[in-house]
Design an enzyme around this catalytic site. Sequence first.
Site, mmCIF file in Angstrom:
data_model
loop_
_atom_site.group_PDB
_atom_site.id
_atom_site.type_symbol
_atom_site.label_atom_id
_atom_site.label_comp_id
_atom_site.label_asym_id
_atom_site.label_seq_id
_atom_site.Cartn_x
_atom_site.Cartn_y
_atom_site.Cartn_z
ATOM 1 N N GLU A 34 0.466 -0.816 -0.047
ATOM 2 C CA GLU A 34 -0.146 0.013 0.269
ATOM 3 C C GLU A 34 1.375 0.871 0.189
ATOM 4 O O GLU A 34 1.683 1.206 0.971
ATOM 5 C CB GLU A 34 -0.848 -0.089 0.981
ATOM 6 C CG GLU A 34 -2.423 0.094 1.449
ATOM 7 C CD GLU A 34 -2.834 -0.541 -0.062
ATOM 8 O OE1 GLU A 34 -3.077 0.188 -1.717
ATOM 9 O OE2 GLU A 34 -3.419 -1.567 0.505
ATOM 10 N N THR A 36 2.814 1.840 -1.938
ATOM 11 C CA THR A 36 4.218 2.266 -2.612
ATOM 12 C C THR A 36 3.954 2.227 -4.177
ATOM 13 O O THR A 36 5.001 2.525 -4.779
ATOM 14 C CB THR A 36 4.836 0.406 -2.500
ATOM 15 O OG1 THR A 36 4.024 -0.422 -2.691
ATOM 16 C CG2 THR A 36 5.149 0.155 -1.148
ATOM 17 N N ASP A 37 2.971 1.866 -4.559
ATOM 18 C CA ASP A 37 3.398 2.353 -6.226
ATOM 19 C C ASP A 37 3.722 3.036 -6.307
ATOM 20 O O ASP A 37 4.784 3.232 -7.564
ATOM 21 C CB ASP A 37 1.943 2.292 -6.841
ATOM 22 C CG ASP A 37 1.142 3.022 -6.443
ATOM 23 O OD1 ASP A 37 0.987 3.677 -5.317
ATOM 24 O OD2 ASP A 37 -0.779 2.892 -7.098
ATOM 25 N N SER A 128 -12.986 2.626 -7.761
ATOM 26 C CA SER A 128 -14.180 2.913 -8.946
ATOM 27 C C SER A 128 -14.226 3.356 -9.971
ATOM 28 O O SER A 128 -13.629 3.846 -11.258
ATOM 29 C CB SER A 128 -15.685 3.563 -8.271
ATOM 30 O OG SER A 128 -15.207 4.401 -7.383
ATOM 31 N N GLU A 161 -5.962 11.392 -13.977
ATOM 32 C CA GLU A 161 -6.274 11.327 -12.836
ATOM 33 C C GLU A 161 -5.442 12.320 -11.767
ATOM 34 O O GLU A 161 -5.772 13.202 -10.791
ATOM 35 C CB GLU A 161 -6.605 9.725 -11.154
ATOM 36 C CG GLU A 161 -6.811 10.167 -9.992
ATOM 37 C CD GLU A 161 -7.416 8.788 -9.306
ATOM 38 O OE1 GLU A 161 -7.706 8.677 -8.837
ATOM 39 O OE2 GLU A 161 -7.388 8.199 -11.141
ATOM 40 N N ASP A 173 -3.784 1.111 -9.643
ATOM 41 C CA ASP A 173 -5.278 0.804 -9.571
ATOM 42 C C ASP A 173 -5.394 0.641 -11.452
ATOM 43 O O ASP A 173 -6.436 -0.039 -11.379
ATOM 44 C CB ASP A 173 -5.749 2.286 -9.491
ATOM 45 C CG ASP A 173 -5.623 2.189 -7.678
ATOM 46 O OD1 ASP A 173 -5.330 1.337 -7.263
ATOM 47 O OD2 ASP A 173 -5.916 2.948 -6.914
#
Length: 384
Positions: A34, A36-37, A128, A161, A173
């Site tokens: 989490e 980390t991306d 989403s 985004e 994501d």
Amino acid sequence: MTPIELSQTQFKQHYGENAEQTIFAPGRVNIIGEHTDYNDGFVMPCAINYGMAVSLKKRNDSRWRVYAIDIQAQDEFDLSQPIEKSEHKWANYVRGVVKYIQAKCPNFQQGADIAMTSDVPMSSGLSSSAALEISIGKTCQWLGDLPLSFAEIALIGQEAENKFVGANCGNMDQLTSALGQKDHLVMIDCRSLEITPTPVPQGYDIAIINSNVKHDLVTGEYNSRRQECEQAAKFFGVKALRDLSVTDFLAKAEALKAESELAYKRAKHVVTENQRVLDAVAALKANDMEKLGELMAQSHDSMRDDFEITIPEIDYLVELAQVAIGKKGGARMTGGGFGGCIVCLVPHEKVEALRQLIAENYEKQTGIKETFYVCTASDGVRVV
């Protein structure tokens, strides 16, 4: 009715004719790895069998007419004109993706009528927004027969985004929604974009429990975490925290702590979390579910204590889930934080006990009713 059926039915009702095509992009749940991306690190999510369906028909001009079924809202813009921001947040996800598709494919001006619907719970940490971005990216690719790979569509979704909507998310994501594989978790190296599929262990289910405390990642908390990570990377003289081993980190940890306790705590989470993802892949390959459960628990503790993104409702759900699951599986918060969901890897035979324990205790403790999903690992975006 599934999202695919609903989008097709509503398209006909709204536009008075049948859709020409339907595209489906899944949400995702992250098992471990989490925050980390955006530090160029490692993650291990899977695409899930909930997602966004987009039914569409080509127009003979350059206009896009978009109907968002779930909120009964509409947007309209023209691809021959510069794409400006809308005052409606949902519309900016669509406009942003189209804008950055055009930046990569300047000749793309194909108009379309679109109806879209999703069964991914909003603001729950199940992406989403990525399902929306990837479905729209794939829609553009199909409409214009554009030479874009799945990974390129994912990176365009992330760019939209980051730059158009204003949330500084990483690429996990979108990559998962684009590149998920049925019955597999996918370990993604967020720097090289290399994917290592690992089968979901036999006899196990992926349970997702929504705390129903909503979050919004465009608010400052997410962006400030990213800045703190960048501050720590600069302190260590590396491009990203991915470049530090746990040993490297420990060697200068006290000096960083003296300079900025927040940067120290954020870096500690990211560096140890990257190692946990690698250890989790090894544990899954060895079918060592006890080890995987320990790693998920450590990941949750690190998000709570060092990254400081959990909330009492989420901590309580994890505590209950760990009691119900025992040693052969695990539970942790999943997603950006400050609300949303927890994810559990749980033996088939313990799913009902887990559901029951949470149903009997969570609402009593918090005053909020949870939502319980059992998911399967699914393929990424597809033309239906």
